[in-house]
Design a protein around this motif. Structure first.
Motif, mmCIF file in Angstrom:
data_model
loop_
_atom_site.group_PDB
_atom_site.id
_atom_site.type_symbol
_atom_site.label_atom_id
_atom_site.label_comp_id
_atom_site.label_asym_id
_atom_site.label_seq_id
_atom_site.Cartn_x
_atom_site.Cartn_y
_atom_site.Cartn_z
ATOM 1 N N VAL A 192 1.049 -1.152 -0.224
ATOM 2 C CA VAL A 192 0.046 0.066 -0.071
ATOM 3 C C VAL A 192 0.813 1.260 -0.268
ATOM 4 C CG1 VAL A 192 -1.840 1.577 1.032
ATOM 5 C CG2 VAL A 192 -1.798 -1.213 1.302
ATOM 6 N N PRO A 193 1.242 2.178 -0.958
ATOM 7 C CA PRO A 193 1.671 3.108 -0.915
ATOM 8 C C PRO A 193 1.672 4.130 0.297
ATOM 9 C CG PRO A 193 -0.317 3.593 -2.706
ATOM 10 C CD PRO A 193 -0.024 2.125 -1.794
ATOM 11 N N PHE A 194 2.259 4.938 0.581
ATOM 12 C CA PHE A 194 2.313 6.103 1.196
ATOM 13 C C PHE A 194 1.084 7.528 0.559
ATOM 14 C CE2 PHE A 194 6.200 4.558 3.697
ATOM 15 C CZ PHE A 194 5.835 4.367 4.901
ATOM 16 N N MET A 195 0.502 8.339 1.398
ATOM 17 C CA MET A 195 0.118 9.187 0.981
ATOM 18 C C MET A 195 -0.562 9.995 1.818
ATOM 19 S SD MET A 195 -2.793 7.384 -2.349
ATOM 20 C CE MET A 195 -3.835 6.451 -1.358
ATOM 21 N N ALA A 196 -0.061 11.455 1.000
ATOM 22 C CA ALA A 196 -0.872 11.744 3.025
ATOM 23 C C ALA A 196 -1.861 12.686 2.458
ATOM 24 C CB ALA A 196 0.167 13.502 2.356
ATOM 25 N N TYR A 197 -2.745 12.929 3.671
ATOM 26 C CA TYR A 197 -3.938 12.930 4.226
ATOM 27 C C TYR A 197 -3.598 14.922 3.737
ATOM 28 C CZ TYR A 197 -8.398 14.665 6.111
ATOM 29 O OH TYR A 197 -9.642 15.067 6.649
ATOM 30 N N GLU A 198 -4.541 15.186 3.038
ATOM 31 C CA GLU A 198 -4.726 16.946 3.117
ATOM 32 C C GLU A 198 -6.506 17.152 4.030
ATOM 33 O OE1 GLU A 198 -3.752 18.885 -0.007
ATOM 34 O OE2 GLU A 198 -2.598 17.250 -0.852
ATOM 35 N N GLN A 199 -7.188 16.713 4.010
ATOM 36 C CA GLN A 199 -8.312 17.124 4.599
ATOM 37 C C GLN A 199 -9.732 16.695 4.105
ATOM 38 O OE1 GLN A 199 -9.348 21.619 3.576
ATOM 39 N NE2 GLN A 199 -9.001 21.291 1.575
ATOM 40 N N ASP A 200 -10.893 16.139 4.853
ATOM 41 C CA ASP A 200 -12.108 16.177 3.888
ATOM 42 C C ASP A 200 -12.582 16.948 2.887
ATOM 43 O OD1 ASP A 200 -12.065 13.651 5.752
ATOM 44 O OD2 ASP A 200 -13.615 14.992 7.657
ATOM 45 N N ARG A 201 -13.348 16.239 2.031
ATOM 46 C CA ARG A 201 -13.562 16.911 0.896
ATOM 47 C C ARG A 201 -15.333 17.327 0.915
ATOM 48 N NH1 ARG A 201 -11.051 15.913 -4.731
ATOM 49 N NH2 ARG A 201 -10.511 14.379 -4.643
ATOM 50 N N THR A 202 -15.594 18.426 1.637
ATOM 51 C CA THR A 202 -16.617 19.057 1.737
ATOM 52 C C THR A 202 -17.689 18.978 1.204
ATOM 53 O OG1 THR A 202 -16.519 20.947 0.970
ATOM 54 C CG2 THR A 202 -15.746 20.167 3.811
ATOM 55 N N LEU A 203 -17.647 18.696 -0.460
ATOM 56 C CA LEU A 203 -18.908 18.839 -1.926
ATOM 57 C C LEU A 203 -19.841 17.740 -1.207
ATOM 58 C CD1 LEU A 203 -15.884 18.441 -4.416
ATOM 59 C CD2 LEU A 203 -17.016 19.971 -3.972
ATOM 60 N N LEU A 204 -20.266 16.167 -0.903
ATOM 61 C CA LEU A 204 -20.632 15.849 -0.680
ATOM 62 C C LEU A 204 -22.516 17.287 0.431
ATOM 63 C CD1 LEU A 204 -22.372 13.300 -1.087
ATOM 64 C CD2 LEU A 204 -21.576 12.461 0.567
ATOM 65 N N ASP A 205 -21.233 16.765 1.390
ATOM 66 C CA ASP A 205 -22.726 17.910 2.633
ATOM 67 C C ASP A 205 -22.526 19.587 1.939
ATOM 68 O OD1 ASP A 205 -22.020 16.302 4.691
ATOM 69 O OD2 ASP A 205 -20.933 17.539 5.399
ATOM 70 N N GLU A 206 -21.894 19.661 1.573
ATOM 71 C CA GLU A 206 -22.182 20.944 0.451
ATOM 72 C C GLU A 206 -23.434 20.868 -0.284
ATOM 73 O OE1 GLU A 206 -18.267 23.012 -1.074
ATOM 74 O OE2 GLU A 206 -17.872 22.553 0.777
ATOM 75 N N TRP A 207 -23.304 19.973 -1.122
ATOM 76 C CA TRP A 207 -24.488 19.030 -2.100
ATOM 77 C C TRP A 207 -25.357 18.675 -1.244
ATOM 78 C CZ3 TRP A 207 -27.431 14.718 -2.543
ATOM 79 C CH2 TRP A 207 -27.827 14.314 -4.040
#
Length: 191
Positions: free
Chosen positions: A137-152
């Motif tokens: 499993v690759p290393f990946m950096a978490y930046e932040q949650d996407r808010t698009l679903l809640d906004e929609w």
């Protein structure tokens, strides 16, 4: 390498509740499409007890998980470490769909953060808890949650959400029943 656990240990609880994304896999009993759904928002997953977990099911593009669980109950949740030590945890079990009209729904909602567009809570009774290496499993950096679903969901009024659910959430892509007419009415449900 991998190990099977009788219950969610403190270490496993810490791991599964701190992953920013997890995956839910289900399949119909006969033929049809296997479904794997990514789930995000860190406050939409909860450990209820040593062998029971739950997650908040929000409005989305499909309703495969609900249809498959209602047909046969089988579900697997998978958590991967994309940072830190390599690890994968799979929770195999039997799911149940708890909708706003069901007993216990309001109590379950208290386990999660506030989100518009709540369809149901998926509760999973785990019959196999296993970990394995995540060496590939690759290393990946978490930046932040996407808010698009809640906004929609937040932009839709009750009638728009009712229409969306009636059109997109009544059955799976394979034609299995999912949410019934009374369950597609969002009223003012909000976690």
């Amino acid at each position: 390498m991998g190990k099977i656990y009788e219950k969610l240990t403190d270490r496993l609880r810490e791991f599964v509740t701190t992953q920013p994304v997890f995956f839910v896999a289900t399949a119909p009993e006969q033929g049809g499409h296997v479904n794997v759904s990514p789930k995000g928002y860190s406050d939409t997953f909860a450990v209820i007890d040593d062998t029971t977990v739950a997650y908040l099911d929000l409005d989305g593009s499909g309703v495969e998980t609900i249809a498959h669980i209602r047909e046969n109950g089988r579900v697997t949740l998978m958590f991967c470490a994309f940072s830190g030590p390599p690890k994968i945890v799979r929770l195999f079990g039997t799911g149940r769909v708890v909708t706003p009209g069901d007993a216990g729904f309001a109590d379950l909602l208290t386990l999660f953060g506030p989100h518009p567009g709540v369809r149901s809570v998926i509760v999973v009774s785990c019959d196999r808890i296993a970990d394995s290496c995540g060496y590939a499993v690759p290393f990946m950096a978490y930046e932040q949650d996407r808010t698009l679903l809640d906004e929609w969901a937040g932009r839709k009024d009750v009638q728009q959400r009712r229409d969306y659910r009636a059109k997109h959430n009544r059955e799976s892509i394979d034609g299995l029943p999912a949410l019934g007419p009374a369950e597609t009415d969002p009223v003012t449900q909000h976690s």
